[in-house]
Design an enzyme around this catalytic site. Structure first.
Site, PDB file in Angstrom:
ATOM      1  N   ASP A   7       0.351   2.225   9.139  1.00  0.00           N
ATOM      2  CA  ASP A   7       0.223   1.532  10.296  1.00  0.00           C
ATOM      3  C   ASP A   7       1.147   1.727  11.395  1.00  0.00           C
ATOM      4  OD1 ASP A   7      -2.122   0.768   8.751  1.00  0.00           O
ATOM      5  OD2 ASP A   7      -1.326  -1.080   8.106  1.00  0.00           O
ATOM      6  N   MET A  39      -7.374   3.138   9.972  1.00  0.00           N
ATOM      7  CA  MET A  39      -6.748   2.033   9.362  1.00  0.00           C
ATOM      8  C   MET A  39      -6.064   1.320  10.493  1.00  0.00           C
ATOM      9  SD  MET A  39      -5.445   3.133   5.546  1.00  0.00           S
ATOM     10  CE  MET A  39      -6.525   2.601   4.222  1.00  0.00           C
ATOM     11  N   GLY A  40      -5.517   0.179  10.497  1.00  0.00           N
ATOM     12  CA  GLY A  40      -4.812  -0.549  11.400  1.00  0.00           C
ATOM     13  C   GLY A  40      -5.445  -1.951  11.336  1.00  0.00           C
ATOM     14  N   GLN A  67      -6.622   8.511   4.745  1.00  0.00           N
ATOM     15  CA  GLN A  67      -5.185   8.681   5.519  1.00  0.00           C
ATOM     16  C   GLN A  67      -3.949   8.348   4.845  1.00  0.00           C
ATOM     17  OE1 GLN A  67      -6.572   5.898   9.471  1.00  0.00           O
ATOM     18  NE2 GLN A  67      -7.890   5.643   7.671  1.00  0.00           N
ATOM     19  N   ARG A  68      -3.910   7.795   3.475  1.00  0.00           N
ATOM     20  CA  ARG A  68      -2.679   7.409   2.990  1.00  0.00           C
ATOM     21  C   ARG A  68      -2.581   8.296   1.596  1.00  0.00           C
ATOM     22  NH1 ARG A  68      -3.596   1.065   1.916  1.00  0.00           N
ATOM     23  NH2 ARG A  68      -3.199   1.984  -0.511  1.00  0.00           N
ATOM     24  N   GLY A 114       0.725  -1.159  -0.071  1.00  0.00           N
ATOM     25  CA  GLY A 114      -0.106   0.022   0.172  1.00  0.00           C
ATOM     26  C   GLY A 114       0.739   1.299   0.173  1.00  0.00           C
TER      27      GLY A 114
HETATM   28  O1  F6P Z   1      -1.176  -1.781   5.401  1.00  0.00           O
HETATM   29  C1  F6P Z   1      -1.546  -0.541   5.124  1.00  0.00           C
HETATM   30  C2  F6P Z   1      -3.257  -0.506   4.707  1.00  0.00           C
HETATM   31  O2  F6P Z   1      -3.672   1.143   4.612  1.00  0.00           O
HETATM   32  C3  F6P Z   1      -3.987  -0.906   6.233  1.00  0.00           C
HETATM   33  O3  F6P Z   1      -4.100  -0.221   6.968  1.00  0.00           O
HETATM   34  C4  F6P Z   1      -5.314  -1.273   5.585  1.00  0.00           C
HETATM   35  O4  F6P Z   1      -5.883  -2.377   5.969  1.00  0.00           O
HETATM   36  C5  F6P Z   1      -4.873  -1.667   3.980  1.00  0.00           C
HETATM   37  O5  F6P Z   1      -3.611  -1.152   3.791  1.00  0.00           O
HETATM   38  C6  F6P Z   1      -5.823  -1.291   3.106  1.00  0.00           C
HETATM   39  O6  F6P Z   1      -5.424  -2.074   1.723  1.00  0.00           O
HETATM   40  P1  F6P Z   1      -5.953  -1.481   0.270  1.00  0.00           P
HETATM   41  O7  F6P Z   1      -5.285  -0.342  -0.161  1.00  0.00           O
HETATM   42  O8  F6P Z   1      -5.434  -2.785  -0.628  1.00  0.00           O
HETATM   43  O9  F6P Z   1      -7.478  -1.182   0.315  1.00  0.00           O
END
Ligand code: F6P
Length: 377
Positions: free
Chosen positions: A144, A186-187, A291-292, A16
């Site tokens: 995370d 997330m987490g 959050q990302r 991710g």
């Molecule tokens: O590991 C990072 C993370 O953002 C987690 O917190 C979350 O559960 C997961 O990746 C989400 O993944 P994707 O981007 O595949 O939906």
């Protein structure tokens, strides 16, 4: 240990994405070119690019102006584990070990060392490649904050900032409407984002995957607040939170993913239960990928820069098979074998949990019932 002179290094970002990846790519490229005279090759979309020869040479110009950008200019994917690569045959997906293909490509390209920027999954893959003789240096990333062997990962600080702003915004509307408001962050297995956001945002209840909750205890906490004149409650909940003896809430299964489960929706479940138990109207927000995304915080830009720079120093010093970790404000060499051991969870005796409990914050279960105090779950 690298035995011969390094001329060309590779870099990939995998798993991710998170804010700060571009800071790492920029630091790796500039440091490698300016200080050591290496050539830098960037692989596209993580291990996918390594497996299928999608790469490009990175120059100073390519990485100029990217420090403040979110995401990764190289692209990423969490579906290209070389040891478990999904191959479709006759409308069926089979998982194949294509690691040798990746190793052969590195040899053909004369890559002396590969920098893998990623979370626990990516770094476990890096460890396996290193066991097969590939010179690898890992750089830990993830919102995370759960990579073993490092006190902190870049991406986390930005995520906490975003989530805390979410709590601040929920506060005013929760208070005006006398509601329960739940922010799901997330987490999956580690509750770092929820813990830091909950404390920074002044949350009343914080639920972590590490402490299975009892919903009646949360309801009791909310009723007590009401008796004291607080007619609203803010909960900050990890997506991986689960009830005592219960399971996580799965949102979807990702086809082809080496880690197929995606969590989400536990805030709906808790919200419905709390509304019934307290009679207070409840709303929930799943913050998800907000959050990302977007620009990294100054802290993450700096950490990404330092980690990228150190990774190149490690290569120059001949150290491989390791990750650049942060320990007590120092950059340290962590063997990838240690990193591959699983996720770094929030310790139940973490001082921030103790401080938060002392301020009256509810963790869904009283401290005396936690595993630290010896009664199981
Ligand atoms: O590991 C990072 C993370 O953002 C987690 O917190 C979350 O559960 C997961 O990746 C989400 O993944 P994707 O981007 O595949 O939906």
């Amino acid at each position: 240990m690298l035995k011969h002179k390094v001329r060309r290094i590779g870099v990939l970002t995998s798993g991710g994405d998170c804010p700060g990846l571009n800071a790492v790519i920029r630091a790796v490229t500039k440091k490698a070119i300016f200080e050591y005279g290496y050539e830098v090759v960037g692989f596209k979309d993580g291990f996918e690019g390594l497996l299928f020869n999608r790469h490009r040479k990175l120059s100073e110009n390519d990485v100029s102006g990217i420090l403040t950008l979110g995401g990764t200019i190289l692209g990423t994917t969490n579906r290209a584990n070389p040891y478990k690569y999904p191959v479709e045959s006759k409308s069926k997906v089979e998982y194949k070990d294509l690691s040798q293909q990746a190793i052969n490509n590195l040899r053909k390209l004369k890559i002396d060392c590969l920098i893998c920027v990623g979370g626990d999954g990516t770094l476990s893959t890096a460890h396996r490649l290193s066991c097969q003789g590939v010179a690898v240096v890992g750089v830990p990333k993830t919102v995370d904050n759960d990579v073993k062997g490092t006190d902190v990962t870049f991406g986390f600080d930005t995520a906490v900032h975003i989530a805390t702003e979410g709590v601040d915004r929920l506060h005013t509307t929760a208070e005006s409407h006398h509601r329960i408001m739940i922010l799901e962050v997330m987490g999956r297995t580690a509750g770092w984002i929820a813990l830091y956001t909950g404390v920074a945002g002044g949350g009343d209840v914080i639920l972590l995957p590490e402490i299975p909750y009892d919903v009646s205890e949360i309801a009791q906490h909310i009723k007590t607040r009401k008796r004291k004149g607080k007619h609203f409650t803010i909960l900050v909940v990890s997506e991986g939170a689960k009830p005592i003896g219960g399971k996580v809430t799965v949102q979807r299964l990702v086809k082809d993913g080496s880690e197929p489960i995606r969590l989400g929706g536990v805030s709906f479940v808790i919200g419905q239960e709390l509304e019934k138990l307290t009679g207070i109207e409840t709303r929930n927000v799943v913050l998800g990928h907000l959050q990302r995304g977007g620009s990294p915080s100054p802290f993450d830009r700096i950490l990404g820069t330092q980690l990228g720079s150190k990774a190149v120093d490690f290569i120059a010093q001949g150290h491989t098979g390791c990750m650049v970790g942060v320990r007590d404000d120092h950059f340290v060499k962590v063997p990838l074998s240690k990193v591959a051991q699983g996720s770094r969870l929030v310790p139940l005796d973490h001082s921030l949990i103790q401080d938060a409990r002392a301020l009256g914050i509810c963790f869904g279960r009283q401290a005396r019932h936690s595993p630290l105090f010896g009664d199981g779950q």
